[in-house]
Enzyme design. Structure first.
Site, mmCIF file in Angstrom:
data_model
loop_
_atom_site.group_PDB
_atom_site.id
_atom_site.type_symbol
_atom_site.label_atom_id
_atom_site.label_comp_id
_atom_site.label_asym_id
_atom_site.label_seq_id
_atom_site.Cartn_x
_atom_site.Cartn_y
_atom_site.Cartn_z
ATOM 1 N N ASP A 284 68.021 -30.067 -0.729
ATOM 2 C CA ASP A 284 66.952 -31.014 -0.379
ATOM 3 C C ASP A 284 66.473 -31.631 -1.688
ATOM 4 O O ASP A 284 66.833 -31.172 -2.777
ATOM 5 C CB ASP A 284 65.796 -30.279 0.333
ATOM 6 C CG ASP A 284 64.651 -31.225 0.710
ATOM 7 O OD1 ASP A 284 64.934 -32.367 1.135
ATOM 8 O OD2 ASP A 284 63.476 -30.851 0.564
ATOM 9 N N SER A 285 65.616 -32.645 -1.573
ATOM 10 C CA SER A 285 65.052 -33.263 -2.767
ATOM 11 C C SER A 285 64.021 -32.355 -3.430
ATOM 12 O O SER A 285 63.552 -32.645 -4.528
ATOM 13 C CB SER A 285 64.365 -34.572 -2.380
ATOM 14 O OG SER A 285 63.320 -34.295 -1.480
ATOM 15 N N CYS B 14 67.508 -31.931 4.768
ATOM 16 C CA CYS B 14 66.674 -33.092 4.459
ATOM 17 C C CYS B 14 67.036 -34.201 5.452
ATOM 18 O O CYS B 14 68.217 -34.551 5.581
ATOM 19 C CB CYS B 14 66.990 -33.536 3.034
ATOM 20 S SG CYS B 14 66.249 -35.088 2.524
ATOM 21 N N GLU C 63 55.170 -31.685 -3.460
ATOM 22 C CA GLU C 63 55.909 -31.245 -4.649
ATOM 23 C C GLU C 63 54.966 -30.915 -5.803
ATOM 24 O O GLU C 63 55.254 -30.056 -6.624
ATOM 25 C CB GLU C 63 56.924 -32.319 -5.082
ATOM 26 C CG GLU C 63 58.105 -32.478 -4.132
ATOM 27 C CD GLU C 63 59.045 -31.272 -4.131
ATOM 28 O OE1 GLU C 63 59.322 -30.721 -5.200
ATOM 29 O OE2 GLU C 63 59.492 -30.877 -3.035
ATOM 30 N N CYS D 110 60.586 -35.026 8.543
ATOM 31 C CA CYS D 110 60.900 -34.747 7.138
ATOM 32 C C CYS D 110 60.710 -33.246 6.959
ATOM 33 O O CYS D 110 59.709 -32.687 7.435
ATOM 34 C CB CYS D 110 59.937 -35.523 6.232
ATOM 35 S SG CYS D 110 60.012 -35.058 4.490
ATOM 36 N N HIS E 215 59.814 -31.513 4.585
ATOM 37 C CA HIS E 215 58.606 -31.120 3.845
ATOM 38 C C HIS E 215 57.390 -30.962 4.787
ATOM 39 O O HIS E 215 56.470 -30.208 4.491
ATOM 40 C CB HIS E 215 58.229 -32.187 2.807
ATOM 41 C CG HIS E 215 59.019 -32.128 1.531
ATOM 42 N ND1 HIS E 215 60.331 -32.528 1.449
ATOM 43 C CD2 HIS E 215 58.657 -31.729 0.275
ATOM 44 C CE1 HIS E 215 60.752 -32.380 0.193
ATOM 45 N NE2 HIS E 215 59.751 -31.910 -0.542
HETATM 46 N N1 DGL Z 1 62.670 -33.251 2.786
HETATM 47 C C1 DGL Z 1 63.117 -34.607 2.725
HETATM 48 C C2 DGL Z 1 63.323 -35.131 4.174
HETATM 49 O O1 DGL Z 1 63.495 -34.327 5.056
HETATM 50 C C3 DGL Z 1 62.177 -35.362 1.851
HETATM 51 C C4 DGL Z 1 62.627 -36.696 1.473
HETATM 52 C C5 DGL Z 1 62.109 -37.194 0.162
HETATM 53 O O2 DGL Z 1 62.444 -36.604 -0.867
HETATM 54 O O3 DGL Z 1 61.434 -38.213 0.191
HETATM 55 O O4 DGL Z 1 63.336 -36.305 4.455
#
Ligand code: DGL
Length: 204
Positions: free
Chosen positions: A12-13, A75, A153, A185, A187
């Site tokens: 993931d990011s 993600c 984050e 998302c 997150h």
């Molecule tokens: N967890 C990512 C998602 O599900 C986050 C995306 C991001 O980094 O903007 O979309």
């Protein structure tokens, strides 16, 4: 050599994909896992499809070097923009995560649902394709959660900044009488306690 004891890779990011990872390790406690958090390049949500694909490629190659047998793209933004590319270019199974608008559409009573997701997810062809099969008499209110991933984050989950940003996204949904909110998302599940405080407990 990849074998049944090889790890399952996740990426993931940032920390968001751990919401998926923790469900998997709870259900499959004997599996080895590797979680890659590409925090250096977060957020993915405002990036172009080409940039997202390039990052997913890099993440995949890192996990392949670690001998992963399967990769979970934990993600929504990465899945909706890059899963086809990954499946077409690597000889390993990929599991993706897409916003759950189908179950929300099946269960709505008010015929109004909302989705909170990144710009990258909402603008993707895959999301458009999934939304197009939703019954036309159901209104899907789409909202970009700009700034939410950055606050998560930065560890500002319970900050005043978070409450006011989230309220600005959620209040119009409540005013529109939605009865289901899709968290598109990975997150965002970490925001559920905050979301419940703002919109009340009756929403799923
Ligand atoms: N967890 C990512 C998602 O599900 C986050 C995306 C991001 O980094 O903007 O979309």
């Amino acid at each position: 050599m990849v074998n049944t004891n090889s790890p399952i890779g996740f990426f993931d990011s940032g920390v968001g994909g751990t919401s998926i990872w923790k469900e998997v390790v709870t259900r499959l406690p004997k599996e080895h896992t590797i979680y890659l958090s590409d925090s250096e390049n977060a957020p993915y949500g405002e990036k172009s499809k080409e940039q997202i694909i390039a990052l997913c490629k890099k993440n995949t190659e890192f996990l392949l070097q670690k001998n992963c047998k399967i990769i979970v793209v934990a993600c929504n933004t990465a899945t909706t923009n890059a899963i086809d590319f990954l499946r077409n270019n690597y000889d390993i199974p990929f599991i993706g995560i897409e916003p759950a608008i189908k179950p929300a559409a099946l269960n709505t009573k008010t015929k109004k649902i909302a989705i909170l997701a990144t710009k990258g997810t909402l603008n993707s062809t895959l999301f458009e394709k999934t939304s197009s099969i939703i019954n036309k008499d159901i209104e899907v209110q789409e909202t970009t959660g700009k700034g939410l991933v950055e606050l998560i984050e930065d560890g500002k989950l319970n900050s005043k900044e978070m409450t006011s940003l989230l309220s600005s996204y959620l209040k119009p949904m409540v005013a529109n009488n939605i009865d289901s909110l899709v968290l598109g998302c990975t997150h965002y599940p970490y925001l559920i306690p905050q979301i419940k405080k703002i919109i009340g407990k009756r929403y799923k």
